[in-house]
Each structure stands twice: as C-alpha cells, then as structure tokens.
Design an enzyme around this catalytic site. Structure first.
Site, PDB file in Angstrom:
ATOM      1  N   ILE A   1      31.491  53.902  41.760  1.00 47.73           N
ATOM      2  CA  ILE A   1      32.369  53.066  40.663  1.00 47.73           C
ATOM      3  C   ILE A   1      31.663  53.042  39.550  1.00 47.73           C
ATOM      4  CG2 ILE A   1      33.456  50.813  40.047  1.00 47.73           C
ATOM      5  CD1 ILE A   1      34.379  50.244  42.891  1.00 47.73           C
TER       6      ILE A   1
ATOM      7  N   ASP B   1      44.545  45.657  41.626  1.00 49.73           N
ATOM      8  CA  ASP B   1      45.817  45.482  42.308  1.00 49.73           C
ATOM      9  C   ASP B   1      46.866  45.252  41.104  1.00 49.73           C
ATOM     10  OD1 ASP B   1      44.242  44.857  44.718  1.00 49.73           O
ATOM     11  OD2 ASP B   1      43.373  43.041  43.532  1.00 49.73           O
TER      12      ASP B   1
ATOM     13  N   HIS C   1      41.622  38.994  46.447  1.00 55.59           N
ATOM     14  CA  HIS C   1      41.682  40.542  46.220  1.00 55.59           C
ATOM     15  C   HIS C   1      41.390  41.023  47.923  1.00 55.59           C
ATOM     16  CE1 HIS C   1      40.807  44.519  45.176  1.00 55.59           C
ATOM     17  NE2 HIS C   1      39.801  44.623  45.589  1.00 55.59           N
TER      18      HIS C   1
END
Length: 402
Positions: free
Chosen positions: A91, A234, A262
């Site tokens: 990431i 999401d 989450h």
C-alpha cells in the site's frame, strides 16, 4: 520500548534492530515538454492542473489590463509534512506516487515525506527513496526514511498509519488485537510527543477502527476529531457495485454509507444514495439484491481480492487513502457525503468515543457527522451488529494493558 514493540510486530525477532534514518532532497525542477494553457478563472486553472497532475504547465490568462499570465508554478506553495508508516509495503508503494504528484494535497502544496518502517525494511525503503528521486516529482521537497518513531513523527501535519501486524493463519482476533494495540499505543505516544498538535491522523492498518481508538487514547493532547480510520475503500467498493448493477459510470452514484467496523460486519447502506439524482432503490428496483448480494459482496471484497491475486488490496486501498485525505482537507462536494471512521459523539445511538464509520461532510479541514438520516428496521439491526463487534474489540484492546 520502540524496538521491543516492533520485534513483537514481526512475531518474536530475537535481536534488537539498529535504527537508521536517511534522507534526500529532490530538486524542484520543471519537467516535461507538453504545455497546456487554460483560459478562465484561477479556480478553473487550478482544477485543470490538479486533474492532469502537472503544476508546472498550467497558465492563467487573467484578462486584466496590464497583468501578465501567471503560471501556477509561480504561485506561493505551502508545505505539508506527512508521515507514512509501513511505507515499504504494497500500500505504501502504491500511495507514495499519489502523494508526490499532488493528488492528495493538491497541485500547489509541496510535501516533505517521512517514510517509516521497521529496521529490517531498510533496503526496501532505500529503493523507494531512489524511485521517488527518479520520479523527479516537482512537489517533493524532501524525503526522510527511518525506523525511529521520534524522527518519523517530528512536526508532521498528517500521519497515514498503514503499517501494522498482519493477521496470520490460525491467529485469533484477540491475538491480532493484542499485537496491534502495542504498536498503536507507541505510535499514539510518539504522535503526542512529536507531531504538531493539529496533526490529522488516518489509521489504515487493521483492525483499523480499534487501532485508531488506541492511538487517540495515547495521544491526549491531540483533538479526538483529528483521528480517523479508513472505511473509504469500502465506500468506494459500494459505489462501484451500485454503478455496475445500474450500468452507469461510478461518478453518477453518490451518498452511499458505510456504517460501523471495517470488517465483515460493516453495513453498506444505499437508502440515502442517488444515481443521477434518483434514489438508488428506485433506479435499481431490486431490493433483494440490495439487501443481500450487494451487502455481502462489499463486506467480503477484500477476501475475494486476496483469493484472486494472492495479495491484499493495494492499489484500491491507496486510492481510497487519497480520496479520504483529499475530502478531509479540501472538502466534500455540495450536498455530498462520504464514509469515514471517526470517534463517535453519540450520534445514531453509538457510544461516545467508539471509532465508528459514519456518513460525513467535510469543509475547511473539518468533518461533521451527517445528522437526521432515517434508519429503517433492517438498517438498525445491521448497525447494532457491527456496533457489538466494535465494543468487543474495544474491551479486548483495553484489557491488554490491565
């Protein structure tokens, strides 16, 4: 203390790691041969430059007597100091160019980038630094790569906390929480001691909601509203699934909501969303889908990506971080709201202080929970389930230090 926590992070490293810090300065030079002139307001020129991520080639014809065109590169630039933890991971690698090219903080903001990771990732951090240098990003003023928390968090304006202890096969949730609580306690303490008091903190590492809660608990001098966790991924997944079902561009879908954690208990809610101004439920006209497969697809999307590519979501997660920070710092669109994990103020019956994903609107660097949304019985049931899980996580996390 820092070394001990990060040895725990990798599951029992036996020897202490040597902390290293290294930095580089990237020259702010104009690059590229293409030139585009946009005639119009300063805002229009800024928007065009932002869209194409090139702050050196946009020019303003002010149409004022005696006033020469102004290049955006000549305008005064503010400087943002931002730390990314876990920077050497997937990431972090996907996020770094978004930050360096102005897509996160805007085309007129220079960045001083602090890259934080554990000591044994030193070689990967050096490689990432070399790629930043080779990218010749005009907005990058300086890069610091370090495994030292004090150096990483010193005077930062923004902290994006991606690094955490990953869940491994056979690991129970309480074990994962225990590992990460130690990490985020120390990072919270480091933020409290070294970051600017108005620092904005985004927690990405899972369990993101509870990690954000712990970090804020151990940074008492930083306002609670300055802590958030990432549920924008999401949110974006929900937008995309609705767009695919309706056969429209994703930009036509607005105001879906992610409520809660989450995790697989999150509640993706379309009841307040629209497609080209029409309520989503009317436009799609398929409640069985929206109350069933749509929800489960969004809830389990991360696992599906791991199954397909044998790696976690990286590109989409980095893009969601960009969207989250951009909206937080620059504001949401008129009449639009997005999803963000924030510390609850009691809204919608959620216990105060619990880190919970809500619909929010942002402006002038602040975000507010959208009030007055009607919740039907199905929604209340779904929200109660995800709240229950978060309360259990909170209790497990706080018990670590008892």
């Amino acid at each position: 203390m820092f070394r001990a926590a990060f040895r725990s992070w990798k599951g029992g490293i036996q020897s202490a790691q040597r902390v290293k810090t290294f930095s580089t300065s990237v020259p702010l030079t104009k690059t590229g041969s293409k030139f585009a002139v946009v005639v119009g307001s300063a805002a229009a020129v800024t928007a065009a430059a932002y869209l194409y991520h090139d702050t050196t080639t946009a020019s303003l014809d002010a149409k004022q007597p005696g006033q020469r065109p102004v290049s955006l590169s000549e305008a005064p630039k503010k400087v943002v100091r931002v730390v990314v933890s876990g920077a050497a991971g997937q990431i972090g690698y996907a996020l770094t160019p978004l930050i360096c090219s102005g897509q996160v903080f805007g085309p007129n903001t220079k960045v001083i980038l602090h890259l934080l990771d554990v000591s044994f990732m030193e070689s990967s951090l050096k490689g990432l630094m070399m790629e930043i240098e080779d990218g010749a990003f005009p907005l990058v003023e300086k890069v610091v790569a370090t495994s030292d928390l004090a150096t990483a968090f010193q005077d930062v304006d923004v902290a994006i906390l991606v690094g955490g202890f990953p869940r491994k096969a056979g690991m129970e949730r309480k074990d994962l929480i225990s590992k990460n609580v130690s990490i985020f306690r120390e990072q919270g303490q480091a933020l409290d001691a070294h970051a600017k008091k108005d620092v904005k903190v985004l927690v990405v590492a899972n369990p993101a909601n509870t990690n954000a809660l712990i970090a804020s608990t151990y940074a008492p001098s930083i306002p609670k509203e300055n802590f958030s966790c990432l549920t924008r991924l999401d949110h974006n997944r929900a937008l995309s699934q609705v767009a695919i079902k309706a056969n429209v561009p994703v930009s036509d879908v607005k105001n879906v909501v992610i409520w809660g954690n989450h995790s697989s208990t999150q509640y993706p809610d379309v009841n307040h969303g629209v497609i080209r101004g029409q309520p989503i439920r009317q436009a799609i006209n398929d409640d069985a889908y929206l109350n069933g497969p749509f929800i489960s697809t969004v809830q389990k999307r991360g696992a599906a990506i791991i199954e397909a590519r044998k790696l976690g979501s990286a590109m989409s997660a980095a893009n969601a971080i960009k969207d989250h920070m951009k909206d937080w710092l620059q504001g949401t669109g008129p009449g639009e709201f997005v999803s963000m994990g924030v510390l609850s103020n009691g809204s919608y019956g959620i216990e105060e202080g619990l880190c919970f994903s809500y619909p929010v609107q942002c402006g002038q660097g602040k975000c507010q929970i959208v009030q007055g949304l009607t919740l039907d019985e199905f929604s209340r049931k779904m929200i109660a389930a995800t709240k229950k899980e978060l309360l259990e996580e909170k209790e497990e996390a706080l018990n670590v230090f008892k």
